[in-house]
Design an enzyme around this catalytic site. Structure first.
Site, mmCIF file in Angstrom:
data_model
loop_
_atom_site.group_PDB
_atom_site.id
_atom_site.type_symbol
_atom_site.label_atom_id
_atom_site.label_comp_id
_atom_site.label_asym_id
_atom_site.label_seq_id
_atom_site.Cartn_x
_atom_site.Cartn_y
_atom_site.Cartn_z
ATOM 1 N N MET A 54 0.811 -1.203 0.000
ATOM 2 C CA MET A 54 0.000 0.000 0.000
ATOM 3 C C MET A 54 0.856 1.270 0.000
ATOM 4 O O MET A 54 0.464 2.282 -0.530
ATOM 5 C CB MET A 54 -0.941 0.017 1.197
ATOM 6 C CG MET A 54 -0.248 0.032 2.535
ATOM 7 S SD MET A 54 -1.438 -0.176 3.872
ATOM 8 C CE MET A 54 -2.592 1.104 3.484
ATOM 9 N N LEU A 70 -6.275 6.644 -0.895
ATOM 10 C CA LEU A 70 -6.773 5.516 -0.095
ATOM 11 C C LEU A 70 -8.314 5.540 -0.020
ATOM 12 O O LEU A 70 -8.968 4.519 -0.248
ATOM 13 C CB LEU A 70 -6.135 5.599 1.286
ATOM 14 C CG LEU A 70 -6.285 4.420 2.237
ATOM 15 C CD1 LEU A 70 -5.021 4.262 3.079
ATOM 16 C CD2 LEU A 70 -7.455 4.584 3.160
ATOM 17 N N LEU A 76 -11.001 -0.935 -1.354
ATOM 18 C CA LEU A 76 -10.712 -0.851 0.086
ATOM 19 C C LEU A 76 -11.918 -0.298 0.844
ATOM 20 O O LEU A 76 -12.347 -0.863 1.851
ATOM 21 C CB LEU A 76 -9.492 0.052 0.325
ATOM 22 C CG LEU A 76 -9.025 0.142 1.768
ATOM 23 C CD1 LEU A 76 -8.189 -1.078 2.141
ATOM 24 C CD2 LEU A 76 -8.170 1.403 2.005
ATOM 25 N N ARG A 143 0.337 1.321 -3.837
ATOM 26 C CA ARG A 143 -1.049 1.580 -4.236
ATOM 27 C C ARG A 143 -1.432 3.036 -3.972
ATOM 28 O O ARG A 143 -2.222 3.607 -4.714
ATOM 29 C CB ARG A 143 -1.957 0.612 -3.441
ATOM 30 C CG ARG A 143 -3.438 0.700 -3.738
ATOM 31 C CD ARG A 143 -3.756 0.197 -5.126
ATOM 32 N NE ARG A 143 -5.158 0.370 -5.446
ATOM 33 C CZ ARG A 143 -5.685 1.505 -5.904
ATOM 34 N NH1 ARG A 143 -4.933 2.567 -6.057
ATOM 35 N NH2 ARG A 143 -6.963 1.573 -6.205
ATOM 36 N N TYR A 144 -0.932 3.624 -2.856
ATOM 37 C CA TYR A 144 -1.401 4.968 -2.474
ATOM 38 C C TYR A 144 -0.289 5.992 -2.303
ATOM 39 O O TYR A 144 -0.555 7.123 -1.917
ATOM 40 C CB TYR A 144 -2.185 4.907 -1.139
ATOM 41 C CG TYR A 144 -3.209 3.800 -1.079
ATOM 42 C CD1 TYR A 144 -4.269 3.763 -1.970
ATOM 43 C CD2 TYR A 144 -3.118 2.783 -0.124
ATOM 44 C CE1 TYR A 144 -5.211 2.741 -1.922
ATOM 45 C CE2 TYR A 144 -4.052 1.762 -0.064
ATOM 46 C CZ TYR A 144 -5.094 1.745 -0.978
ATOM 47 O OH TYR A 144 -6.012 0.739 -0.928
ATOM 48 N N HIS A 259 -3.982 -6.112 11.332
ATOM 49 C CA HIS A 259 -4.919 -5.044 10.948
ATOM 50 C C HIS A 259 -6.291 -5.682 10.771
ATOM 51 O O HIS A 259 -6.410 -6.741 10.172
ATOM 52 C CB HIS A 259 -4.438 -4.413 9.644
ATOM 53 C CG HIS A 259 -5.137 -3.134 9.267
ATOM 54 N ND1 HIS A 259 -6.490 -3.057 9.046
ATOM 55 C CD2 HIS A 259 -4.648 -1.886 9.062
ATOM 56 C CE1 HIS A 259 -6.804 -1.814 8.715
ATOM 57 N NE2 HIS A 259 -5.699 -1.078 8.723
ATOM 58 N N ASP A 336 7.924 -1.737 9.615
ATOM 59 C CA ASP A 336 7.294 -0.790 10.530
ATOM 60 C C ASP A 336 6.392 0.167 9.784
ATOM 61 O O ASP A 336 6.625 0.487 8.609
ATOM 62 C CB ASP A 336 8.379 0.001 11.281
ATOM 63 C CG ASP A 336 8.805 -0.723 12.548
ATOM 64 O OD1 ASP A 336 7.924 -1.317 13.193
ATOM 65 O OD2 ASP A 336 10.006 -0.696 12.858
ATOM 66 N N GLU A 339 1.040 1.900 12.300
ATOM 67 C CA GLU A 339 0.296 1.057 13.246
ATOM 68 C C GLU A 339 1.187 0.323 14.251
ATOM 69 O O GLU A 339 0.712 -0.119 15.288
ATOM 70 C CB GLU A 339 -0.567 0.059 12.475
ATOM 71 C CG GLU A 339 -1.936 0.646 12.242
ATOM 72 C CD GLU A 339 -2.322 0.690 10.804
ATOM 73 O OE1 GLU A 339 -1.975 -0.249 10.096
ATOM 74 O OE2 GLU A 339 -2.972 1.657 10.392
ATOM 75 N N GLU A 343 0.427 3.397 16.789
ATOM 76 C CA GLU A 343 -0.728 2.782 17.479
ATOM 77 C C GLU A 343 -0.292 1.799 18.569
ATOM 78 O O GLU A 343 -0.784 1.855 19.697
ATOM 79 C CB GLU A 343 -1.605 2.080 16.438
ATOM 80 C CG GLU A 343 -2.961 1.713 16.987
ATOM 81 C CD GLU A 343 -3.859 1.093 15.937
ATOM 82 O OE1 GLU A 343 -3.639 1.328 14.725
ATOM 83 O OE2 GLU A 343 -4.766 0.336 16.320
HETATM 84 C C1 LIG Z 1 -2.713 -6.331 6.290
HETATM 85 C C2 LIG Z 1 -2.777 -5.082 6.369
HETATM 86 C C3 LIG Z 1 -3.961 -4.233 6.146
HETATM 87 C C4 LIG Z 1 -5.289 -4.561 5.883
HETATM 88 C C5 LIG Z 1 -5.936 -5.916 5.738
HETATM 89 C C6 LIG Z 1 -5.989 -3.324 5.764
HETATM 90 C C7 LIG Z 1 -7.354 -3.198 5.511
HETATM 91 C C8 LIG Z 1 -8.047 -2.023 5.590
HETATM 92 N N1 LIG Z 1 -7.574 -0.770 5.924
HETATM 93 C C9 LIG Z 1 -8.588 0.155 5.879
HETATM 94 C C10 LIG Z 1 -8.507 1.543 6.131
HETATM 95 C C11 LIG Z 1 -7.306 2.245 6.368
HETATM 96 N N2 LIG Z 1 -6.056 1.728 6.516
HETATM 97 C C12 LIG Z 1 -5.171 2.746 6.736
HETATM 98 C C13 LIG Z 1 -3.808 2.653 6.935
HETATM 99 C C14 LIG Z 1 -3.111 1.451 6.913
HETATM 100 N N3 LIG Z 1 -3.596 0.193 6.623
HETATM 101 C C15 LIG Z 1 -2.603 -0.730 6.703
HETATM 102 C C16 LIG Z 1 -2.690 -2.114 6.493
HETATM 103 C C17 LIG Z 1 -3.860 -2.809 6.192
HETATM 104 N N4 LIG Z 1 -5.091 -2.306 5.941
HETATM 105 C C18 LIG Z 1 -1.414 -0.023 7.045
HETATM 106 C C19 LIG Z 1 -0.061 -0.656 7.198
HETATM 107 C C20 LIG Z 1 -1.719 1.327 7.158
HETATM 108 C C21 LIG Z 1 -0.772 2.459 7.535
HETATM 109 C C22 LIG Z 1 0.245 2.817 6.502
HETATM 110 C C23 LIG Z 1 1.480 3.404 7.096
HETATM 111 O O1 LIG Z 1 2.283 3.992 6.395
HETATM 112 O O2 LIG Z 1 1.752 3.358 8.254
HETATM 113 C C24 LIG Z 1 -5.872 3.979 6.735
HETATM 114 C C25 LIG Z 1 -5.216 5.369 6.852
HETATM 115 C C26 LIG Z 1 -4.914 5.751 8.231
HETATM 116 C C27 LIG Z 1 -6.168 6.238 8.904
HETATM 117 O O3 LIG Z 1 -6.866 7.080 8.329
HETATM 118 O O4 LIG Z 1 -6.437 5.734 10.008
HETATM 119 C C28 LIG Z 1 -7.210 3.677 6.531
HETATM 120 C C29 LIG Z 1 -8.341 4.650 6.432
HETATM 121 C C30 LIG Z 1 -9.761 -0.563 5.495
HETATM 122 C C31 LIG Z 1 -11.116 0.097 5.320
HETATM 123 C C32 LIG Z 1 -9.410 -1.891 5.308
HETATM 124 C C33 LIG Z 1 -10.230 -3.041 4.893
HETATM 125 C C34 LIG Z 1 -11.262 -2.994 4.122
HETATM 126 FE FE LIG Z 2 -5.652 -0.296 6.570
#
Ligand SMILES: C=CC1=C(C)c2cc3[nH]c(cc4nc(cc5[nH]c(cc1n2)c(C)c5CCC(=O)O)C(CCC(=O)O)=C4C)c(C)c3C=C
Ligand SMILES: [Fe+2]
Ligand code: FES
Length: 416
Positions: A54, A70, A76, A143-144, A259, A336, A339, A343
């Site tokens: 991503m 995103l 997503l 992706r983003y 996640h 890293d 999250e 988090e």
């Molecule tokens: C295995 C990893 C991940 C899954 C599965 C995943 C599903 C998922 N995520 C969202 C919404 C958001 N994710 C955001 C950030 C984010 N997501 C992942 C990984 C997975 N997501 C990571 C590693 C990160 C952070 C990237 C970084 O550089 O640290 C965010 C943006 C942050 C925020 O606004 O809180 C969103 C929104 C959905 C809806 C989803 C499954 C459908």
């Molecule tokens: Fe996510």
């Protein structure tokens, strides 16, 4: 008069002794001087190894664009016909909060640095252990965030892949466990740019034939229980357990944290929860089930129901029960990111009031065991001749997306 036999019946002329025959060492010297080695130029561009993920904003200023892409991704966050209107609005509202989190972890996500390092190091190993597919050229396609899939695809074309010259590329997801919201989204994006940059306009068949000189793609789409991945996780867990006093070590509760997914995605039939469980089981098997453990889920966003139990409440609940030795293990990401660094470290551990006993295992990042696992996995894939896993061909029972249908058909039908 001498009888002249037809040529086919004439006795063969005795072979002339090999006047040029040379001892072996001399032959080797002659070959080295006269026969060009098999190099990149005589073999074509080699094999492109493309890491899919991503991505994340490398600087605080990139957070807005990252979130905007995103929230515009219907794979997503499906927002229906209003996607392109509502997506940017939500991301704009969320930007200051997320910017503050990236500021708190040093001003940006380290994912680009780690992805480029892991891919480059893996390619060096692959050149050694898979010389028949060398040279291996590292690419990262996010992706983003930069480098985006479009930019990377254009760079591959400029580097001599595709564009009538063929060439082999492997799309290697860096999510060990497959979800349609993560790997599925990255593959749909890759397929989209393949169609735009090498598709109809280039006269390429849409079913993925490569006889026309387009890139021949194959996909490593999931690897939840690869022994090298399991070993890398297990070694990092063992190293962290050593920080607990010996008499308490085998009672530390291992909290695997992945996640989360919205329940709507789980109920659509997404493979991710089962594959995360497969990783956890394999790691626990490797650790001889020496500690008690639970799997919990983090990073829920928005009001809809998400898969639980939530990591933060799990930690609070165990502490309330008197279990203060807790070891958090991020299990669904290989480097890293916000999250882990924000988090888990700041919010969950920092907020627990027990930072000396609630700890986190290091992410895989530059682990040599992990990078070796990536190379072994890629070597086996390249030798297998398969375009993707059998699982990739099957859509979720609740899937209504034409993008999924078309991109899965494309990747499953690649002829290598
Ligand atoms: C295995 C990893 C991940 C899954 C599965 C995943 C599903 C998922 N995520 C969202 C919404 C958001 N994710 C955001 C950030 C984010 N997501 C992942 C990984 C997975 N997501 C990571 C590693 C990160 C952070 C990237 C970084 O550089 O640290 C965010 C943006 C942050 C925020 O606004 O809180 C969103 C929104 C959905 C809806 C989803 C499954 C459908
Ligand atoms: Fe996510
Ligand atoms: S949502 Fe899973 S295959 Fe389309």
């Amino acid at each position: 008069m001498a009888l002249r036999l037809p040529s086919a019946l004439r006795p063969l002329r005795p072979l002339r002794p090999l006047a040029t025959a040379k001892p072996l060492a001399q032959q080797a010297r002659w070959l080295a001087a006269h026969v060009p080695p098999v190099t990149q130029s005589s073999r074509g561009p080699g094999t492109a190894m493309v890491f899919l993920n991503m991505g994340g904003p490398s600087t605080v200023d990139e957070v807005g664009d990252f979130l905007s892409r995103l929230f515009s991704d219907a794979d997503l966050i499906p927002l229906g016909r209003l996607q392109n209107y509502v997506g940017p609005l939500i991301s704009k509202r969320r930007t200051p909060k997320i910017q503050a989190q990236y500021q708190a972890i040093g001003g940006g996500s380290p994912i680009r640095k780690w992805s480029e390092h892991q891919c480059e190091e893996m390619c060096k190993l692959l050149d050694e252990i898979s010389p028949e597919t060398a040279p291996h050229k590292p690419y990262v396609a996010f992706r983003y965030a930069n480098p985006l899939t479009e930019e990377t695809y254009r760079r591959m074309l400029a580097d001599g892949f595709g564009g009538g010259r063929g060439g082999r590329a492997v799309a290697f997801t860096q999510y060990p466990q497959y979800s349609c919201s993560t790997t599925g989204s990255s593959l749909n994006e890759l397929w989209k740019w393949r169609q735009r940059l090498e598709g109809k306009a280039a006269g390429a068949p849409l079913d993925g034939g490569a006889a026309d000189g387009t890139i021949r793609w194959s996909v490593i789409d999931r690897w939840p229980a690869h022994p090298g991945l399991v070993e890398a996780f297990a070694q990092n867990i063992e190293a962290k357990l050593l920080e607990y006093p010996e008499d308490r070590r085998d009672k530390v509760v291992l909290l695997f944290s992945a996640h989360s997914l919205p329940m709507s995605v789980v109920n659509r039939g997404d493979p991710y929860p089962a594959e995360v469980a497969a990783t956890v089981h394999a790691v626990m098997h490797r650790l001889n089930h020496a500690n008690p453990w639970r799997l919990c889920y983090q990073s829920q966003v928005g009001p809809q129901p998400w898969l639980g139990p939530q990591t933060s409440t799990t930690v609070e609940d165990y502490i309330a029960k008197g279990q203060k030795d807790l070891l958090l293990i991020p299990i669904a990401f290989t480097s890293d990111h916000i999250e882990t660094l924000f988090e888990l470290d700041e919010e969950v551990i920092g907020g627990s009031g027990h930072a000396e006993t609630v700890k986190r295992v290091d992410s895989l990042n530059g682990s040599p065991v992990f990078i070796r696992a990536l190379a072994d996995l890629a070597k086996d894939h390249l030798a297998s001749g398969v375009s993707c896993s059998v699982q990739m061909g099957l859509r979720c029972p609740g899937c209504k997306s034409e993008r999924c249908a078309e991109s899965k058909k494309f990747f499953a039908n690649q002829r290598l």
